[in-house]
Design an enzyme around this catalytic site. Sequence first.
Site, PDB file in Angstrom:
ATOM      1  N   CYS A  98       0.826  -1.205   0.000  1.00 40.05           N
ATOM      2  CA  CYS A  98       0.000   0.000   0.000  1.00 40.05           C
ATOM      3  C   CYS A  98       0.866   1.262   0.000  1.00 40.05           C
ATOM      4  CB  CYS A  98      -0.960  -0.014   1.185  1.00 40.05           C
ATOM      5  SG  CYS A  98      -0.172  -0.307   2.784  1.00 40.05           S
ATOM      6  N   HIS A 348      -1.481   0.896   7.692  1.00 40.77           N
ATOM      7  CA  HIS A 348      -1.944   0.976   6.306  1.00 40.77           C
ATOM      8  C   HIS A 348      -1.713   2.389   5.795  1.00 40.77           C
ATOM      9  CE1 HIS A 348      -4.135  -0.070   2.742  1.00 40.77           C
ATOM     10  NE2 HIS A 348      -5.048   0.864   2.946  1.00 40.77           N
TER      11      HIS A 348
END
Length: 1047
Positions: A98, A348
Amino acid sequence: MAPRLQLEKAAWRWAEAVRPEDITHEHIELAYRIAVSACKRGACRRNCKGNPNCLVGIGEQSWLGEIDENTFHNIDDPNSERRDKNTFVGLTNLGATCYVNTFLQVWFHNLELRRALYRFQNSRAEGHNTDSDYEPRTICEHLQYLFALLQNSNRRYIDPSGLVKALGLDTGQQQDAQEFSKLFLSLLEDTLSKQKDPNLQNVIQQQFCGQFSYVTVCNKCGRESPLPSRFYELELNIQGHKNLTECVTEFLKEEKLDGDNRYYCESCQSKQNATRRIKLQSLPRTLNFQLMRFVFDRQSGHKKKLNTFISFPEVLDMEPFLEGREEKCTYELSAVLIHRGVSAYSGHYIAHVRDAHTNDWYKFNDEEIEKMEGKKLQLGIEEDIAETAKSQTRKPKCSKGYHCSRNAYMLVYKQQTEEINQTESPVDVPAFLQKLVEQDNRKFEEWCSEMSDMRKQSVDKGKAKHEEVKELYELLPAEDGQSYEFVPLEWLKKWLDDSTAIKEIDNSQFLCTHGKLHPDKIGEAKRISLKAADLLFSRYGGGPRLDRSSLCRDCVTQRCRVIRLKNQLNEDYREVTNLAKSALKSEESGFWIGKASLRSWRQLALDQLEEDEEETKHNNSKINGEKSSPGTKADGVKGDSEDGDGEEMKNFNEDILCYHGGLSILENDRRLVSAEVWNKLRMYFPKAPEFTQDHDPCQQCMRLEREGKENEALNRMMANEQKSSLLNLFQEKNRPTLQKWPQDTDILYIVPLYFVEEWKKFIRRPAKGNPVSNVGNSILLCPHGGFMFTYDSMLQGDAQHIALLWPAEWEVISKMFLVDQVISICRIHDKTQDNGNVQYQTHPDLCRECREGFIFQQQRDMREYTQATVYVRKVIDKKRMIKESAPEFSVSGSDVEDEKEEPKLDGEKDPDFSQTEGGAKRQKLNDTVSLPTAVVTTTSKSGIRRSTRHRKLRGEKALIVSANQTLKDLKIQIMHAFSVAPFDQNLSIDGRCLKDDSATLGSLGVIPESIICLKADEPIADYAAMDDVYQVCMPEEGFKGTGLLGH
């Protein structure tokens, strides 16, 4: 419908009154439950397995009535993968990539960078034949093709695995996002610098590169020494600051150089006090601010995340920070990169990016892209995600035109321009790249078409199946008097379950040994009409077909016989029970029967009947190709007795057999019963051992019993004699010690402590053990016959191997036991000196060579051990860090006393407390001599022997370690045992702190049986960081071995 067990009883109730030879076809149909009423639809919540006529609850509900076509779709709609109009394209997260996706989206929205990359000379792409797939090779080729797909692809998201693979990134390992940004831009700049187009060569510098100087000013002469340097982002410390302006101000603030850090002034030709500051000289078009959220914590030795709120403006004026520049230098916020999570090792990454054409804000979260409402950036939701119960900090109020974030780690500002130039104009994809994009779009459309066709096929198949089920289900019930067949219940369920493939009908599992339908399998089969059976077998095949002629008369007859036998058994059991209560008449001849057999005989008889049935089932399984499951009665495993007390009997009356096969001499285990009782029992157990009342017990057992009693009496006499002669040795009273030599003797004798302990065991339990016959003193000698211990060593650790005896005790022992070697120690007074010096001499003399070898071996074992035990003691305060428990008194070395619970320390309880057994270890003298395991003992000045066996205390656990493992490895073990992170552990041994994580336990002086004190730091406010301890313990290699470093 009645429960299954009730149906089972009702099906066989007739067998109690019908003899096997009188069974008719009507009885057989009752056993197979042919006449049981079928259940009406809606009457049963689930299918009645005991009723072969119940066809409700087998999965038919979903097929009866009208069905929506969408229920037949087993493939997702391919249009859900299609890109919506006026939206951007996402990037697939390949596991932990990510952080890569966020930067790719930010760089894609830099129109000048995208336009420059499209001008990159790519001869392979320009000459590519669209008949085959295009595979980029270089980093620029991958990025160029990826940007073209992001711009004009029809897909909702694309796969960046080509670029990630070319860079050599580990898709399962999350890396430092800021380091990735620096390395990738550096790699891109190096690649583009080799292009012929000058605009392309310098695009990275034009977009991202600025310049500042480190200006050093001598305090003495005032000379300025500038050192120019380029930057691609400004790394700002956020600790202790509230807004971006404060961070930039600190970055540029003046630093004093004095003391050891003085500056060498070339003008003064000496080290002088000076000041140093950073002077911004030029700023790039795209200004990147790296907020240093991930910092190294010196106390823990690992990275941590700073969850500090930082406010930043939508429009940033950099003019106050540029010296000697009067033109406007205004920047507008264009991207905010966010890290969700409270730890530096997990979380994340997402990106908020402003569209350069519409000025709308979008949130890029891998495959998902969300447009913000209005024209303003919204970070509120992202800030709530990182909140935890222990780390909730009130978000500061932001002024108009400002934003606050505790998760933003990079801010991207774009320089404002007064006129509209090419930056805002659309970026066209070159023709050669557009051709590749169209090729990918065609492949996507073909995939969508294939998926749509498959969805249509599944709908058509579902509709056909719907019509088939509606037609056949109405034909399934078999009416009274009509022909019928049996099919498996499970097959019918799978036929009605559209998610499973339908196989042919297999009735072989229902066959008995006679090749017909087994009555016990009727609960797994369903009776259907012959017409429905013909249609099912014609469409799906299978067999064998089981109709009315398949009802097995032989199996029903056998079951009837078993039922009647069980009923007869119950009657005989009641009669035997009543007869056994009556006393045997004097003139009546009786039979011996085991008490356990008498309690359990009915269960044993039932087991025999069930074994016969299980054997039949076992044979039936072999015919059907099944395997008998282990643990069934067919395998010889019997259940607990329902009539007895749970004992497991193999055969009736074998409990009164001795080892020699005769009548047992244990009269309490058997009793006499009348001949009438015995005759009834023998009907069920014709092969049982039979012993009449006048049968003599086994002669061999009687002889052995007499001999055993004689030996036991002799042992008791011997034990009493030895105990009375050596009472002080047994009670450990008035024992001689080496620390305070007795005044009334100059000689003491030595025996192994192991001999004394074994002798005590015999004295305590003479009937249970064998007497000790010899004193094995040779175990204390080396192969040369020399003694292994010195006087000083016997005062300390070697006292665990020996016991001291008075001369009178030795005289008794030498008469009562066989002694292989006399060992003594003498006190010798030196009469030549007036100070009364005393020496001690052992006999045999000390073998110095073997003694040195023994000491060397002990020291080496201390340094080179494997699989040794150490004890980690968790303490609460400093007082307990240095506190050691007092040794426990041991008045004897018996096994009973060894098992006693140890006293616990008073004070604060610890949840990690556990108690386990401690034990002493055998120590080797050399390659041929070893000392037996014994309780480790020392002797105090008062003459009372105290045990030094390790006593486990509250908050202490034993760990298995080796000398060559590191302190870090030990801390990880401690983490698992105590749930204390390695960076929160303070370890010490004997008051000495253990600090070097890379050092081995052997080098740190940790030896077997050591007690290591653990003092845990206060728990961190963020408990979620414990989830990342495993990653913390892994060596951090960054981007080593990847294409970002030129590999």
